[in-house]
Design an enzyme around this catalytic site. Structure first.
Site, PDB file in Angstrom:
ATOM      1  N   CYS A  91      -0.341  13.033 -16.287  1.00 29.00           N
ATOM      2  CA  CYS A  91      -0.544  14.247 -16.852  1.00 29.00           C
ATOM      3  C   CYS A  91      -2.173  14.444 -16.682  1.00 29.00           C
ATOM      4  CB  CYS A  91      -0.170  14.526 -18.147  1.00 29.00           C
ATOM      5  SG  CYS A  91      -0.965  15.818 -19.062  1.00 29.00           S
TER       6      CYS A  91
ATOM      7  N   GLN B  94       0.864  -1.065  -0.077  1.00 28.35           N
ATOM      8  CA  GLN B  94      -0.083   0.026   0.076  1.00 28.35           C
ATOM      9  C   GLN B  94       1.000   1.321  -0.053  1.00 28.35           C
ATOM     10  OE1 GLN B  94      -3.525  -0.365   2.984  1.00 28.35           O
ATOM     11  NE2 GLN B  94      -1.780  -1.901   3.399  1.00 28.35           N
ATOM     12  N   ASN B  95       2.102   1.086   0.166  1.00 27.43           N
ATOM     13  CA  ASN B  95       2.964   2.011   0.333  1.00 27.43           C
ATOM     14  C   ASN B  95       3.452   3.039  -1.048  1.00 27.43           C
ATOM     15  OD1 ASN B  95       2.845   1.373   2.953  1.00 27.43           O
ATOM     16  ND2 ASN B  95       5.234   0.674   2.995  1.00 27.43           N
TER      17      ASN B  95
ATOM     18  N   HIS C 100      -1.310   1.376  -4.337  1.00 25.20           N
ATOM     19  CA  HIS C 100      -1.751   2.871  -4.136  1.00 25.20           C
ATOM     20  C   HIS C 100      -0.819   3.855  -5.011  1.00 25.20           C
ATOM     21  CE1 HIS C 100      -3.920   1.752  -0.117  1.00 25.20           C
ATOM     22  NE2 HIS C 100      -4.435   1.508  -1.014  1.00 25.20           N
TER      23      HIS C 100
HETATM   24  N1  APR Z   1       6.660  -2.512  12.827  1.00 26.68           N
HETATM   25  C1  APR Z   1       5.446  -3.168  12.454  1.00 26.68           C
HETATM   26  N2  APR Z   1       4.284  -2.435  12.546  1.00 26.68           N
HETATM   27  C2  APR Z   1       4.139  -1.255  12.739  1.00 26.68           C
HETATM   28  C3  APR Z   1       5.584  -0.406  12.935  1.00 26.68           C
HETATM   29  C4  APR Z   1       6.608  -1.381  12.752  1.00 26.68           C
HETATM   30  N3  APR Z   1       7.842  -0.746  13.174  1.00 26.68           N
HETATM   31  N4  APR Z   1       5.327   0.894  13.351  1.00 26.68           N
HETATM   32  C5  APR Z   1       3.925   1.089  13.037  1.00 26.68           C
HETATM   33  N5  APR Z   1       3.476  -0.124  12.844  1.00 26.68           N
HETATM   34  C6  APR Z   1       1.660  -0.485  12.667  1.00 26.68           C
HETATM   35  C7  APR Z   1       0.890   0.461  13.232  1.00 26.68           C
HETATM   36  O1  APR Z   1       0.627  -0.234  14.699  1.00 26.68           O
HETATM   37  C8  APR Z   1      -0.238   0.381  12.389  1.00 26.68           C
HETATM   38  O2  APR Z   1      -1.148  -0.771  12.548  1.00 26.68           O
HETATM   39  O3  APR Z   1       1.680  -0.028  11.233  1.00 26.68           O
HETATM   40  C9  APR Z   1       0.279   0.254  10.902  1.00 26.68           C
HETATM   41  C10 APR Z   1       0.260   1.557   9.990  1.00 26.68           C
HETATM   42  O4  APR Z   1      -1.113   1.660   9.818  1.00 26.68           O
HETATM   43  P1  APR Z   1      -1.622   3.085   9.096  1.00 26.68           P
HETATM   44  O5  APR Z   1      -0.895   4.296   9.494  1.00 26.68           O
HETATM   45  O6  APR Z   1      -2.986   3.004   8.939  1.00 26.68           O
HETATM   46  O7  APR Z   1      -1.315   2.901   7.555  1.00 26.68           O
HETATM   47  P2  APR Z   1      -1.745   1.914   6.639  1.00 26.68           P
HETATM   48  O8  APR Z   1      -2.352   0.559   7.104  1.00 26.68           O
HETATM   49  O9  APR Z   1      -0.474   1.674   5.392  1.00 26.68           O
HETATM   50  O10 APR Z   1      -2.734   2.711   5.591  1.00 26.68           O
HETATM   51  C11 APR Z   1      -3.403   2.315   4.840  1.00 26.68           C
HETATM   52  O11 APR Z   1      -4.317   4.474   4.138  1.00 26.68           O
HETATM   53  O12 APR Z   1      -3.870   6.511   4.434  1.00 26.68           O
HETATM   54  C12 APR Z   1      -4.275   5.615   3.554  1.00 26.68           C
HETATM   55  O13 APR Z   1      -3.331   5.535   1.322  1.00 26.68           O
HETATM   56  C13 APR Z   1      -2.824   5.423   2.791  1.00 26.68           C
HETATM   57  O14 APR Z   1      -1.888   3.439   2.160  1.00 26.68           O
HETATM   58  C14 APR Z   1      -2.456   4.141   3.195  1.00 26.68           C
HETATM   59  C15 APR Z   1      -3.547   3.436   3.525  1.00 26.68           C
END
Ligand code: APR
Length: 239
Positions: free
Chosen positions: A125, A99-100, A117
């Site tokens: 463009c 998702q990154n 994503h």
């Molecule tokens: N190791 C393991 N897990 C971790 C660490 C780590 N070092 N640091 C943080 N986390 C976990 C957190 O506990 C949380 O559950 O990673 C998760 C990050 O969650 P989000 O911030 O919600 O990110 P993500 O799940 O990638 O978001 C999904 O949402 O905002 C949109 O498009 C954006 O791709 C993104 C999508």
């Protein structure tokens, strides 16, 4: 017990698929979205990550993405990224679904990657639709322009936008074929990406989660490992 069991399942599996989120890049110094210090704690997604926000103020949106590109350009992959690149080498069938929008998986050596994503390092463009790689840091001028004169937008998926169809179809295919589905560093809250572990489970996969804290998926996963992905994934990827 859980790490040993998880490692054994991964070792036995011929087909492995992995879903990652912002948490896997946290140990590289990148903010997550919803955790402590997360981007959505200090910025309003509706003002910066929607087609409407871009239509209203493309310069403001680009200033934010340009800042994120600068931050990302100073970061290096961590041991979690490296472990997944290694696992890819060990498995006949392997797919990394992320998702990154950063490029840390690629920089760690991963090749079989699906970006659900989009990418911070690609632009599209608004006029001619051409999409291309752009790694210019800092970006100047803002908003950047296409050779056709059209305005460029970040080639990322904004809230309210559909995911790239081909990427989602490929991810679904990988989830249905996986014997082990590994989920690392995601809050499992954003769909359709968060549906993938469930699809994998419905097709008989063992689902293993790695996260600092419990998520929406934790009670359903066969194993949910608590801790940093940079510390746990190397233990899972070592034969
Ligand atoms: N190791 C393991 N897990 C971790 C660490 C780590 N070092 N640091 C943080 N986390 C976990 C957190 O506990 C949380 O559950 O990673 C998760 C990050 O969650 P989000 O911030 O919600 O990110 P993500 O799940 O990638 O978001 C999904 O949402 O905002 C949109 O498009 C954006 O791709 C993104 C999508």
């Amino acid at each position: 017990m859980d790490i040993a069991q998880a490692r054994e399942w991964i070792e036995q599996a011929r087909s492995v698929a992995v879903l990652t989120g912002a948490g896997i890049s946290a140990e590289s110094g990148l903010p997550t979205f919803r955790g402590p210090g997360g981007l959505w704690k200090s910025f309003r997604p509706e003002e910066l990550a929607t087609p409407g926000a871009f239509a209203r103020d493309p310069k403001l949106v680009w200033e934010w993405y340009s800042w994120r590109r600068e931050v990302h350009s100073r970061c290096e992959p961590n041991r979690g990224h490296v472990a997944l690149a290694k696992l890819e080498q060990l498995k006949p069938q392997f797919t990394l679904i992320t998702q990154n929008v950063d490029s840390l998986h690629e920089r760690a050596g991963s090749r079989k990657i699906i970006h659900l994503h989009g990418s911070l390092w690609r632009v599209r463009c608004m006029s001619c639709g051409k999409e291309e790689q752009n790694e210019q840091v800092p970006l100047d001028p803002l908003p950047p322009r296409c050779a056709c004169g059209g305005m460029l937008r970040p080639a990322v998926v904004w809230f309210g936008e559909a995911l790239p169809q081909a990427a989602m179809a490929e991810a679904m295919q990988a989830a249905t074929a996986a014997e082990v589905f590994l989920v690392a560093g995601t809050s499992s809250m954003v769909y359709p990406a968060a549906a993938l572990p469930h699809v994998a489970m419905q097709h008989g996969a063992r689902v293993i989660e790695v996260n600092l804290e419990a998520t929406e998926l934790s009670s359903l996963a066969h194993i949910s490992l608590r801790g940093k992905s940079g510390e746990i994934l190397p233990q899972l990827a070592s034969p």
